[in-house]
Design a protein around this motif. Sequence first.
Motif, PDB file in Angstrom:
ATOM      1  N   MET A 189      33.245  43.171  60.072  1.00 26.05           N
ATOM      2  CA  MET A 189      33.987  44.421  60.326  1.00 26.05           C
ATOM      3  C   MET A 189      35.463  44.251  60.018  1.00 26.05           C
ATOM      4  O   MET A 189      36.074  45.095  59.351  1.00 26.05           O
ATOM      5  N   LEU A 190      36.059  43.176  60.520  1.00 27.52           N
ATOM      6  CA  LEU A 190      37.471  42.918  60.274  1.00 27.52           C
ATOM      7  C   LEU A 190      37.733  42.699  58.784  1.00 27.52           C
ATOM      8  O   LEU A 190      38.769  43.109  58.258  1.00 27.52           O
ATOM      9  N   ARG A 191      36.782  42.087  58.113  1.00 29.68           N
ATOM     10  CA  ARG A 191      36.902  41.881  56.664  1.00 29.68           C
ATOM     11  C   ARG A 191      36.894  43.208  55.912  1.00 29.68           C
ATOM     12  O   ARG A 191      37.595  43.394  54.917  1.00 29.68           O
ATOM     13  N   ASP A 192      36.091  44.157  56.407  1.00 30.05           N
ATOM     14  CA  ASP A 192      35.897  45.420  55.693  1.00 30.05           C
ATOM     15  C   ASP A 192      36.916  46.501  56.038  1.00 30.05           C
ATOM     16  O   ASP A 192      36.723  47.677  55.714  1.00 30.05           O
ATOM     17  N   GLY A 193      37.975  46.138  56.719  1.00 32.45           N
ATOM     18  CA  GLY A 193      39.073  47.077  56.884  1.00 32.45           C
ATOM     19  C   GLY A 193      39.239  47.711  58.237  1.00 32.45           C
ATOM     20  O   GLY A 193      40.140  48.536  58.427  1.00 32.45           O
ATOM     21  N   TYR A 194      38.394  47.347  59.192  1.00 32.37           N
ATOM     22  CA  TYR A 194      38.618  47.845  60.553  1.00 32.37           C
ATOM     23  C   TYR A 194      39.768  47.046  61.157  1.00 32.37           C
ATOM     24  O   TYR A 194      39.705  45.818  61.238  1.00 32.37           O
ATOM     25  N   GLN A 195      40.812  47.752  61.588  1.00 25.68           N
ATOM     26  CA  GLN A 195      41.980  47.050  62.126  1.00 25.68           C
ATOM     27  C   GLN A 195      41.790  46.632  63.583  1.00 25.68           C
ATOM     28  O   GLN A 195      42.531  45.804  64.100  1.00 25.68           O
ATOM     29  N   ALA A 196      40.806  47.228  64.251  1.00 25.87           N
ATOM     30  CA  ALA A 196      40.513  46.854  65.638  1.00 25.87           C
ATOM     31  C   ALA A 196      39.039  47.097  65.908  1.00 25.87           C
ATOM     32  O   ALA A 196      38.394  47.946  65.271  1.00 25.87           O
ATOM     33  N   VAL A 197      38.505  46.321  66.848  1.00 28.86           N
ATOM     34  CA  VAL A 197      37.097  46.442  67.250  1.00 28.86           C
ATOM     35  C   VAL A 197      37.035  46.517  68.768  1.00 28.86           C
ATOM     36  O   VAL A 197      37.691  45.730  69.463  1.00 28.86           O
ATOM     37  N   LEU A 198      36.281  47.478  69.277  1.00 29.00           N
ATOM     38  CA  LEU A 198      36.055  47.581  70.715  1.00 29.00           C
ATOM     39  C   LEU A 198      34.602  47.239  71.016  1.00 29.00           C
ATOM     40  O   LEU A 198      33.684  47.875  70.495  1.00 29.00           O
ATOM     41  N   ILE A 199      34.405  46.235  71.849  1.00 28.28           N
ATOM     42  CA  ILE A 199      33.053  45.863  72.285  1.00 28.28           C
ATOM     43  C   ILE A 199      32.752  46.596  73.585  1.00 28.28           C
ATOM     44  O   ILE A 199      33.403  46.372  74.601  1.00 28.28           O
ATOM     45  N   SER A 200      31.797  47.497  73.534  1.00 30.58           N
ATOM     46  CA  SER A 200      31.369  48.239  74.732  1.00 30.58           C
ATOM     47  C   SER A 200      29.847  48.303  74.722  1.00 30.58           C
ATOM     48  O   SER A 200      29.248  49.366  74.854  1.00 30.58           O
ATOM     49  N   SER A 201      29.247  47.139  74.546  1.00 29.30           N
ATOM     50  CA  SER A 201      27.810  47.049  74.279  1.00 29.30           C
ATOM     51  C   SER A 201      26.927  47.065  75.515  1.00 29.30           C
ATOM     52  O   SER A 201      25.691  47.046  75.411  1.00 29.30           O
TER      53      SER A 201
END
Length: 405
Positions: A189-201
């Motif tokens: 995800m970070l490689r593909d251009g998402y500047q931030a990731v929220l884990i709410s799994s």
Amino acid sequence: MLNIQSEANRCLQCKIPRCRTGCPISTPIPQAIALFKLGKLQEAAQMLFDNNPLSLVCAIVCDHDKQCEGHCVKGIKESPVEWGSIERFISDTYLERVHIEKAPSTGKSVAVIGSGPAGMSAAIELIRRGHEVTVFEAQSEIGGMLRYGIPEFRLPKSILDRYAKKMKAAGIRFRLHTAVGSSITIEDMLRDGYQAVLISSGLWRAQALRVPGETLPNVCYGIHYLASPKSFEIGNRLAVIGTGNTAIDVARTALHQGVSYVTLYARRAQSNADPKERELALLEGAEFKSQMQISRITKDGPMFKAVRLDEQGQIVEIEETEQLEPADFTIIAASQGPKSKLIHTTPGLEGTARGLLKVDENSRTTVEGVFGAGDVVYGGKTVVEAVADAKKAVQAIDEYLKAKA
């Protein structure tokens, strides 16, 4: 409608509203009731949605006795104002008409892992702030535990469908059937251009009891049963291990499915379940038995040892003698935990001793640009607490993205 109006008229419009203090997300209850009484339902609905995107869901599933209504000053000498009923009427009637006002586009993209209450509310808050949002969901439909862990008779799935439609209209994108940590990872995800990731799994791993017989064909876990009740052949008599909210949902679902005898078992006398749900389970025919420690499970039902408690309700002795509780099927609904795929597939991402996601006071994980919110961080809590935590995480994400601009 007349009952809703009469309840609204009972509100004292307290200058220091205890009801709001008792709400984990500080719902502006007196203000919403005042608008309702003036006939300004659209404004009231917008106010509630802006404060809590899942206002309608919370109006239905919240334990109001412990939160808003439990703090109502009217409840000291009489019954509290039934805010849950008022909120449901306003939010249900006007859900399609509330407006998600979006800030100008920031050009930043955020990935949200999980579409339960934390993920749904975070996605709405992020799109409001002008960020592009993609929600990754392992199941075929959004909602997480709201859809797959709460029975239809408690929370109609049609409500979640209405939310999905509204979120899509706002520009939120969904990738369904995508379990992050399997085919794709957070690094991808970070490689593909998402500047931030929220884990709410959320918490999707059933907690095993580690007792003999747990692998027998007439045994399953509550979280799996609630996701697809018709997939299981329960028979006439069901034993449920646990007396919490999940266990009660299991028991009530089984009774609604036609199971004749349902008994819930626990080691201690007290339960942290919603008292109203426990009462409904009793009315529908469920039986509760306490001071029983499961020792093993057989094809004829679970075996228990008697438990002796002290005056504080703590276990002081477990007897050696076993007794059989006859049952055609046993469902274990003791606890749940997070799956570990994300931690194992993300270098540097750390968990706690309980297997939960480790975050700091600003919802940041141990990997830059990755944040956490909801049950995966704090364990099993309420829907409204998950929403409140998601809002906190969104604030942290927004500040992080602004700092990188």
